[in-house]
Design a protein around this motif. Sequence first.
Motif, short mmCIF file in Angstrom:
data_model
loop_
_atom_site.label_atom_id
_atom_site.label_comp_id
_atom_site.label_asym_id
_atom_site.label_seq_id
_atom_site.Cartn_x
_atom_site.Cartn_y
_atom_site.Cartn_z
N SER A 101 -10.65 -9.85 -35.67
CA SER A 101 -11.07 -8.45 -35.79
C SER A 101 -11.94 -8.28 -37.05
O SER A 101 -11.60 -8.78 -38.11
CB SER A 101 -9.86 -7.54 -35.86
OG SER A 101 -9.32 -7.61 -37.13
N PRO A 102 -13.10 -7.61 -36.90
CA PRO A 102 -14.03 -7.52 -38.01
C PRO A 102 -13.50 -6.61 -39.11
O PRO A 102 -12.94 -5.56 -38.84
CB PRO A 102 -15.28 -6.93 -37.37
CG PRO A 102 -14.79 -6.22 -36.14
CD PRO A 102 -13.56 -6.91 -35.71
N SER B 196 -23.21 -4.06 -39.08
CA SER B 196 -21.87 -3.69 -39.56
C SER B 196 -21.09 -3.02 -38.42
O SER B 196 -21.69 -2.40 -37.52
CB SER B 196 -21.97 -2.75 -40.76
OG SER B 196 -22.85 -1.70 -40.48
N ALA B 197 -19.78 -3.17 -38.47
CA ALA B 197 -18.95 -2.69 -37.36
C ALA B 197 -19.04 -1.17 -37.23
O ALA B 197 -19.15 -0.45 -38.23
CB ALA B 197 -17.50 -3.10 -37.60
N TYR C 68 -16.24 -7.46 -25.67
CA TYR C 68 -15.98 -6.81 -26.96
C TYR C 68 -16.05 -5.30 -26.78
O TYR C 68 -16.99 -4.78 -26.17
CB TYR C 68 -17.03 -7.28 -28.00
CG TYR C 68 -16.77 -6.70 -29.37
CD1 TYR C 68 -15.74 -7.18 -30.16
CD2 TYR C 68 -17.56 -5.67 -29.86
CE1 TYR C 68 -15.48 -6.63 -31.42
CE2 TYR C 68 -17.32 -5.13 -31.11
CZ TYR C 68 -16.27 -5.61 -31.88
OH TYR C 68 -16.03 -5.07 -33.11
N GLY D 156 -15.86 -2.75 -29.23
CA GLY D 156 -16.40 -1.90 -30.29
C GLY D 156 -17.91 -1.81 -30.21
O GLY D 156 -18.52 -2.15 -29.19
N VAL E 98 -21.73 -1.47 -32.96
CA VAL E 98 -22.34 -2.03 -34.16
C VAL E 98 -23.39 -1.06 -34.68
O VAL E 98 -24.04 -0.34 -33.91
CB VAL E 98 -22.99 -3.41 -33.85
CG1 VAL E 98 -24.20 -3.28 -32.93
CG2 VAL E 98 -23.39 -4.14 -35.12
N CYS F 204 -24.36 -10.07 -34.35
CA CYS F 204 -23.20 -9.47 -33.67
C CYS F 204 -22.17 -10.53 -33.30
O CYS F 204 -20.96 -10.30 -33.42
CB CYS F 204 -23.64 -8.69 -32.43
SG CYS F 204 -24.54 -7.20 -32.84
N LEU G 178 -20.43 -11.15 -36.52
CA LEU G 178 -19.65 -9.99 -36.97
C LEU G 178 -18.41 -9.78 -36.12
O LEU G 178 -17.32 -9.53 -36.63
CB LEU G 178 -20.55 -8.74 -36.89
CG LEU G 178 -19.89 -7.42 -37.28
CD1 LEU G 178 -19.70 -7.35 -38.80
CD2 LEU G 178 -20.74 -6.22 -36.82
N TRP G 179 -18.60 -9.90 -34.81
CA TRP G 179 -17.51 -9.62 -33.89
C TRP G 179 -16.57 -10.82 -33.70
O TRP G 179 -15.52 -10.69 -33.05
CB TRP G 179 -18.06 -9.21 -32.51
CG TRP G 179 -18.86 -7.92 -32.52
CD1 TRP G 179 -18.80 -6.94 -33.45
CD2 TRP G 179 -19.82 -7.50 -31.55
NE1 TRP G 179 -19.68 -5.93 -33.13
CE2 TRP G 179 -20.31 -6.24 -31.96
CE3 TRP G 179 -20.33 -8.06 -30.37
CZ2 TRP G 179 -21.27 -5.53 -31.23
CZ3 TRP G 179 -21.29 -7.36 -29.64
CH2 TRP G 179 -21.75 -6.10 -30.07
#
Length: 311
Positions: free
Chosen positions: A3-4, A51-52, A90, A92, A94, A122, A125-126
């Motif tokens: 998890s980011p 960024s998330a 995924y 979420g 970004v 990504c 990040l992810w």
Amino acid sequence: MTSPAASKVVHARAPGKINVFLKVGARLDDGYHDVATAYQAVSLAENVRASAADDFSVHFSGPIDTSDLVTDGSNLAIKAATLLARKTGYRGGVHLEIEKNVPIAGGMGGGSADAAATLLACDTLWGTELSREDLLELATQLGSDVPFAFTGGTAIGTGRGDQLSPALAKGQFQWVLALADFGMSTPEVYSELDRHRERHRQDIFPAQLQPQVDTNVLQALRAGDPHMLAEVLHNDLQAPALHLEPELAEVIELGEEHGALAGMVSGSGPTVAFLAADLDSALELQIVLSAARLRVVRAQGPVHGARIIGD
Ligand code: C5P
């Protein structure tokens, strides 16, 4: 999947490109053309910081005017992020901060570089950790030039330009790029080529279905010799680009009169790429073209493809 962390920012960079050779085959039923191209990644690059976030958004900055760029779901970077999220499950989003250095709609693959860097940023990040092959497969779905922005270096592209094989290249080539204050649409330039071929059907050979890269181009790249490469630079999209924007011919002439080994429209234009003999000649040419009130930047190639940068 990890998890980011909320504050984590992942920075990826991907290069713009010059097609040092581009032959375009006949138009296929799907509207695309088979091409044979030699790509060189150059030191004008896009920086993507991811960024998330809960949803998908993008903001542009940088030395070029980005005010006309769309930032909704039709933007190629957002498409890249949503495609990766869909492919990996995924859930979420970004936020992307893109510092643009590659001209917009300039024929140098700036949008493709945004997409390639976004995929990589990504994925990191992810923590989705796709293989390089899977990321390249997604790149292919996003556009013909996106796989090359991902791999970089020097490569031969066939099919739509997305089927890549590496090419041997020695040394660094020095380029001077004359940027236009307008963009050109790639589909329009391809259509103009089709119309030209149709108009001159009686006088010209029909376009090959599967064009090939001239072996002299491969030799010049292998030798790292700009004089040899200047002799064989070629772009089938140049004539239609000049037909649509005739003043580009004067730009090419100006550079060739002032020390460029050769000049040509980059990709579908309107950026004009001049090959210089060495760094000193490139600097001189940059001064002359700037004095003629052209917007000019220097670049060298080949450079790396998309990669993560440790800030
Ligand atoms: O693949 P990409 O989305 O970058 O292509 C943009 C447009 O350029 C296509 O819709 C097509 O009109 C044209 N194109 C083409 N043949 C190629 C690559 C692009 O006709 N090999």
